[in-house]
Enzyme design. Structure first.
Site, PDB file in Angstrom:
ATOM      1  N   TYR A 158      -0.295  11.020 -44.836  1.00 15.29           N
ATOM      2  CA  TYR A 158      -0.776   9.751 -44.293  1.00 15.29           C
ATOM      3  C   TYR A 158       0.302   9.198 -43.366  1.00 15.29           C
ATOM      4  O   TYR A 158       0.851   8.119 -43.586  1.00 15.29           O
ATOM      5  CB  TYR A 158      -1.102   8.764 -45.418  1.00 15.29           C
ATOM      6  N   HIS A 213      -5.985  16.135 -37.269  1.00 12.35           N
ATOM      7  CA  HIS A 213      -6.243  14.906 -38.041  1.00 12.35           C
ATOM      8  C   HIS A 213      -4.994  14.064 -38.275  1.00 12.35           C
ATOM      9  O   HIS A 213      -5.040  13.096 -39.032  1.00 12.35           O
ATOM     10  CB  HIS A 213      -6.899  15.241 -39.385  1.00 12.35           C
TER      11      HIS A 213
HETATM   12  C1  LIG Z   1     -10.761  11.709 -42.096  1.00 11.78           C
HETATM   13  C2  LIG Z   1      -9.527  12.182 -42.794  1.00 11.78           C
HETATM   14  C3  LIG Z   1      -9.580  12.506 -44.143  1.00 11.78           C
HETATM   15  C4  LIG Z   1      -8.451  12.960 -44.807  1.00 11.78           C
HETATM   16  N1  LIG Z   1      -8.530  13.276 -46.136  1.00 11.78           N
HETATM   17  C5  LIG Z   1      -7.433  13.742 -46.770  1.00 11.78           C
HETATM   18  C6  LIG Z   1      -7.486  14.109 -48.143  1.00 11.78           C
HETATM   19  O1  LIG Z   1      -8.534  14.001 -48.791  1.00 11.78           O
HETATM   20  N2  LIG Z   1      -6.366  14.579 -48.723  1.00 11.78           N
HETATM   21  C7  LIG Z   1      -5.181  14.710 -48.029  1.00 11.78           C
HETATM   22  O2  LIG Z   1      -4.185  15.175 -48.596  1.00 11.78           O
HETATM   23  N3  LIG Z   1      -5.108  14.347 -46.741  1.00 11.78           N
HETATM   24  C8  LIG Z   1      -6.197  13.880 -46.102  1.00 11.78           C
HETATM   25  N4  LIG Z   1      -6.096  13.534 -44.788  1.00 11.78           N
HETATM   26  C9  LIG Z   1      -4.809  13.656 -44.102  1.00 11.78           C
HETATM   27  C10 LIG Z   1      -4.612  15.074 -43.596  1.00 11.78           C
HETATM   28  O3  LIG Z   1      -4.322  15.922 -44.678  1.00 11.78           O
HETATM   29  C11 LIG Z   1      -3.439  15.124 -42.619  1.00 11.78           C
HETATM   30  O4  LIG Z   1      -3.720  14.321 -41.515  1.00 11.78           O
HETATM   31  C12 LIG Z   1      -3.142  16.552 -42.185  1.00 11.78           C
HETATM   32  O5  LIG Z   1      -1.835  16.620 -41.683  1.00 11.78           O
HETATM   33  C13 LIG Z   1      -4.133  17.028 -41.149  1.00 11.78           C
HETATM   34  O6  LIG Z   1      -3.961  18.372 -40.857  1.00 11.78           O
HETATM   35  P1  LIG Z   1      -4.567  18.926 -39.470  1.00 11.78           P
HETATM   36  O7  LIG Z   1      -4.200  20.347 -39.340  1.00 11.78           O
HETATM   37  O8  LIG Z   1      -5.995  18.537 -39.372  1.00 11.78           O
HETATM   38  O9  LIG Z   1      -3.799  17.991 -38.444  1.00 11.78           O
HETATM   39  P2  LIG Z   1      -2.908  18.209 -37.148  1.00 11.78           P
HETATM   40  O10 LIG Z   1      -2.991  16.901 -36.452  1.00 11.78           O
HETATM   41  O11 LIG Z   1      -3.312  19.422 -36.398  1.00 11.78           O
HETATM   42  O12 LIG Z   1      -1.462  18.421 -37.743  1.00 11.78           O
HETATM   43  C14 LIG Z   1      -0.807  17.488 -38.573  1.00 11.78           C
HETATM   44  C15 LIG Z   1       0.695  17.767 -38.544  1.00 11.78           C
HETATM   45  O13 LIG Z   1       0.962  19.110 -38.955  1.00 11.78           O
HETATM   46  C16 LIG Z   1       1.554  19.853 -37.884  1.00 11.78           C
HETATM   47  N5  LIG Z   1       0.892  21.167 -37.846  1.00 11.78           N
HETATM   48  C17 LIG Z   1      -0.430  21.403 -37.680  1.00 11.78           C
HETATM   49  N6  LIG Z   1      -0.675  22.715 -37.705  1.00 11.78           N
HETATM   50  C18 LIG Z   1       0.511  23.324 -37.880  1.00 11.78           C
HETATM   51  C19 LIG Z   1       0.888  24.685 -37.974  1.00 11.78           C
HETATM   52  N7  LIG Z   1      -0.017  25.674 -37.894  1.00 11.78           N
HETATM   53  N8  LIG Z   1       2.201  24.987 -38.138  1.00 11.78           N
HETATM   54  C20 LIG Z   1       3.121  23.993 -38.209  1.00 11.78           C
HETATM   55  N9  LIG Z   1       2.819  22.686 -38.132  1.00 11.78           N
HETATM   56  C21 LIG Z   1       1.512  22.349 -37.968  1.00 11.78           C
HETATM   57  C22 LIG Z   1       1.261  19.061 -36.641  1.00 11.78           C
HETATM   58  O14 LIG Z   1       2.203  19.345 -35.609  1.00 11.78           O
HETATM   59  C23 LIG Z   1       1.321  17.643 -37.155  1.00 11.78           C
HETATM   60  O15 LIG Z   1       2.659  17.239 -37.300  1.00 11.78           O
HETATM   61  C24 LIG Z   1      -7.225  13.078 -44.109  1.00 11.78           C
HETATM   62  C25 LIG Z   1      -7.164  12.749 -42.759  1.00 11.78           C
HETATM   63  C26 LIG Z   1      -8.296  12.298 -42.103  1.00 11.78           C
HETATM   64  C27 LIG Z   1      -8.197  11.938 -40.661  1.00 11.78           C
END
Ligand SMILES: Cc1cc2nc3c(=O)[nH]c(=O)nc-3n(C[C@H](O)[C@H](O)[C@H](O)COP(=O)(O)OP(=O)(O)OC[C@H]3O[C@@H](n4cnc5c(N)ncnc54)[C@H](O)[C@@H]3O)c2cc1C
Ligand SMILES: *[C@@H]1O[C@H](CO)[C@@H](O)[C@H](O)[C@H]1NC(C)=O
Ligand SMILES: *[C@@H]1O[C@H](CO)[C@@H](O)[C@H](O)[C@H]1NC(C)=O
Ligand SMILES: *[C@@H]1O[C@H](CO)[C@@H](O)[C@H](O)[C@H]1NC(C)=O
Ligand SMILES: *[C@@H]1O[C@H](CO)[C@@H](O)[C@H](O)[C@H]1NC(C)=O
Length: 537
Positions: free
Chosen positions: A478, A115
């Site tokens: 964000y 995300h």
């Molecule tokens: C529809 C939507 C709703 C959202 N709602 C909220 C909300 O209510 N509250 C909030 O706080 N945020 C919210 N977000 C933002 C969200 O928290 C961030 O985008 C978060 O980083 C997503 O985590 P992910 O694992 O899905 O993403 P990814 O794209 O997999 O990772 C995000 C970042 O973290 C790194 N990363 C991922 N996994 C690991 C790991 N295992 N070890 C080390 N680094 C890692 C990645 O390399 C990248 O830099 C929302 C985003 C979206 C798109």
């Protein structure tokens, strides 16, 4: 690379270009071959790593890559693709990927839920690999100790569902979108509607497991308090690969109350939200009211207006909420009919906009194909915005059209009690609310993309007088590459200076400690991206 050459290049230049690209491609290919040979040597023989590797030659390469891309902006043929995806099925695959990628000079991107607002978990401008965590989704809840171990590839919806399976009076403070991954979400802070009562996700994490640059697996005790501090809000991607988190569950009543009351500009939305700014951060901790302005069709055909949704979450029953609102925020005129009482797990469905009656198993559904593009930005507000400011915002939202919306999330409560340096997330006391701006579109092509990106930047400019200054603070989860990107220079001072531009906005005074931790755990900066923490001076 295609540049804007006016003239046809002469034959020798073409030859030189062809030779150059062959030699480039060759050395990448050699490194990649060596990487693939290195992987099995460093993986467990009982879990063949070949079953975790997807290259463009595997038929399912694109579907695996695209299944965790939720923003169509990154689903184009021009979006850079990885050399391979390692969808680890065993811890040794993660360790081997880190060791071998480093040995052969390949960049990795770590993806959990995918995300990331700028796609940094699966896009890079250098040749790169994706280390995909979606198979690491185990969740182990222990109600007796009110704790759980959660693997990084588990989604928030899965965490909520598994908690509710065991208890109706426990919860975890995190975001409202069920498909978000815990790997990125927790390491970037993580907030949701329990924030005013219990703080952020990172305020409720008590242990973690991480694979560091030499391939070792560390937990809180062996990584030490500095690293454990850094990964709770400093972003995991700068420090290693998060395998799992140990979280502390929080208590919620067996019934909570939610509402979503909408007002358009014609229904005095400006007055109501103006008042909201004076009360939202001062209400009891049990009450969280998000204000969400968005462009909608007005009652006159062809005329757009702004509608503000006031979406509430109350840890209690409506019979105590209504009198509270009558005293503290009468301007909203909340009625009994506006309120619904439900279990906490049902409230997670409500916040994710599932229709009433949706079974809780909907929380387990993984993302579906992205059908629109978006760009988001964030701001912090420390003084109420005057009505003239609100009105200039509405004008621009209407200009952006139906894809323009904002989320205003109130702070105060528990958020103000936690010192700025407690975790890398520095936005604590003194903030009334955080704004998320979002511009969303369905048109495809670079022209539309550039137009909408420009509108999002204009909106950000219009807001400048009303939001935090020096630094203009931003929320790491964000992610926004407009606020600065890391230099690709090998010169350390230049790299650090570039990181100060975005790092001071995301982390304020915590940036120096983050760089210090980085120096101790990844001195050669293997774990990096466009907005990562560089090793310090
Ligand atoms: C529809 C939507 C709703 C959202 N709602 C909220 C909300 O209510 N509250 C909030 O706080 N945020 C919210 N977000 C933002 C969200 O928290 C961030 O985008 C978060 O980083 C997503 O985590 P992910 O694992 O899905 O993403 P990814 O794209 O997999 O990772 C995000 C970042 O973290 C790194 N990363 C991922 N996994 C690991 C790991 N295992 N070890 C080390 N680094 C890692 C990645 O390399 C990248 O830099 C929302 C985003 C979206 C798109
Ligand atoms: C991808 O293709 C290679 C080569 O055919 C094969 O060894 C590997 O197992 C395939 N990957 C998966 C996940 O099936
Ligand atoms: C990896 O680094 C950690 C922390 O510095 C150290 O404790 C561990 O012994 C190292 N492991 C290997 C295999 O070198
Ligand atoms: C809006 O405010 C005006 C002036 O205070 C008031 O007369 C009117 O009833 C309000 N409208 C709504 C829908 O609340
Ligand atoms: C708003 O109006 C436009 C036409 O002016 C229409 O295309 C669109 O579907 C409407 N949106 C909604 C949500 O009704």
């Amino acid at each position: 690379m295609k540049t804007s050459c006016q003239r046809q290049p002469s034959i020798p230049i073409i030859l030189a270009i062809i030779l150059f690209s062959i030699s480039c491609a060759n050395s990448d290919q050699v490194n990649l071959d060596m990487f693939f040979r290195c992987l099995p040597i460093n993986s467990s023989p009982f879990y063949p790593v070949s079953q975790a590797i997807y290259t463009p030659n595997n038929a399912s390469f694109l579907s695996v890559l695209n299944s965790y891309i939720i923003n169509r902006r990154f689903l184009t043929s021009a979006t850079p693709k990885p050399l391979a995806i390692i969808a680890a099925k065993h811890i040794s695959h993660i360790q081997a990927t880190v060791i071998c990628a480093q040995r052969y000079g390949l960049e990795i991107r770590i993806r959990s839920g995918g995300h990331d607002y700028e796609g940094l978990s699966f896009v890079s401008n250098n040749p790169f690999l994706v280390l995909d965590m979606f198979n690491f989704r185990a969740i182990d809840i222990d109600i007796a100790s009110e704790t759980a171990w959660v693997q990084a590839g588990a989604t928030l919806g899965e965490v909520y569902y598994r908690i509710a399976e065991k208890s109706k009076v426990h919860a975890f403070p995190a975001g409202v979108c069920p498909t978000v991954g815990t790997g990125g979400h927790f390491s970037g802070g993580g907030y949701g509607n329990l924030m005013r009562k219990y703080g952020l996700s990172v305020d409720n994490i008590i242990d973690a497991q991480i694979v560091i640059v030499n391939g070792s697996i560390l937990d809180r005790k062996s990584m030490g308090e500095d690293v454990f501090w850094a990964i709770r809000g400093g972003g995991g991607a700068s420090f290693g690969v998060i395998l799992s988190w140990r979280i502390k569950l929080v208590q919620v009543p067996s019934m909570v109350t939610v509402f979503n009351v909408k007002r358009t500009l014609e229904q005095n939305a400006t007055d109501v939200v103006y008042r909201w700014q004076h009360v939202a951060d001062k209400l009891p901790k049990e009450l969280f009211i998000r204000a969400m302005p968005q462009t909608v069709n007005g009652s006159h055909k062809g005329k757009k207006t702004v509608q503000i949704s006031f979406i509430g979450h109350y840890l209690g029953k409506s019979e105590s909420l209504i009198p509270l609102m009558n005293v503290r925020f009468p301007d909203l005129r909340l009625q009994q009919d506006d309120c619904s009482e439900m279990t906490w797990i049902e409230s997670t469905l409500f916040w994710a906009y599932f229709p009433p009656g949706t079974p809780t198993s909907a929380l387990l559904v993984r993302p579906s194909k992205a059908d629109f593009s978006f760009k988001s930005k964030s701001d912090y507000v420390k003084e109420p915005i005057p009505k003239t400011g609100l009105e200039s915002m509405w004008k621009l939202l209407i200009k952006i059209g139906e894809g323009g919306w904002m989320q205003w999330n109130p702070y105060g409560g528990r958020m103000s009690e936690i010192p700025e340096s407690e975790t890398p997330f520095p936005h604590r006391a003194g903030n009334i609310f955080k704004i998320q701006y979002s511009v969303q579109w369905v048109e495809e092509g670079t022209e539309a993309t550039n137009d909408y990106l420009k509108l999002s930047r204009t909106l950000y400019e219009v807001m400048r007088p009303y939001v935090s200054k020096s630094p203009r603070e931003a929320f790491l989860n964000y992610k926004d590459l407009d606020i600065g990107i890391a230099s690709s220079s090998k010169n350390r001072a230049i790299l650090i200076n570039s990181a100060r531009v975005y790092g001071s906005k995301y982390f304020k005074g915590n940036l120096d400690r983050l760089m210090h931790v980085k120096t101790s755990i990844d001195p050669n900066n293997f774990f990096k991206n466009e907005q990562s923490i560089p090793p310090g001076p």
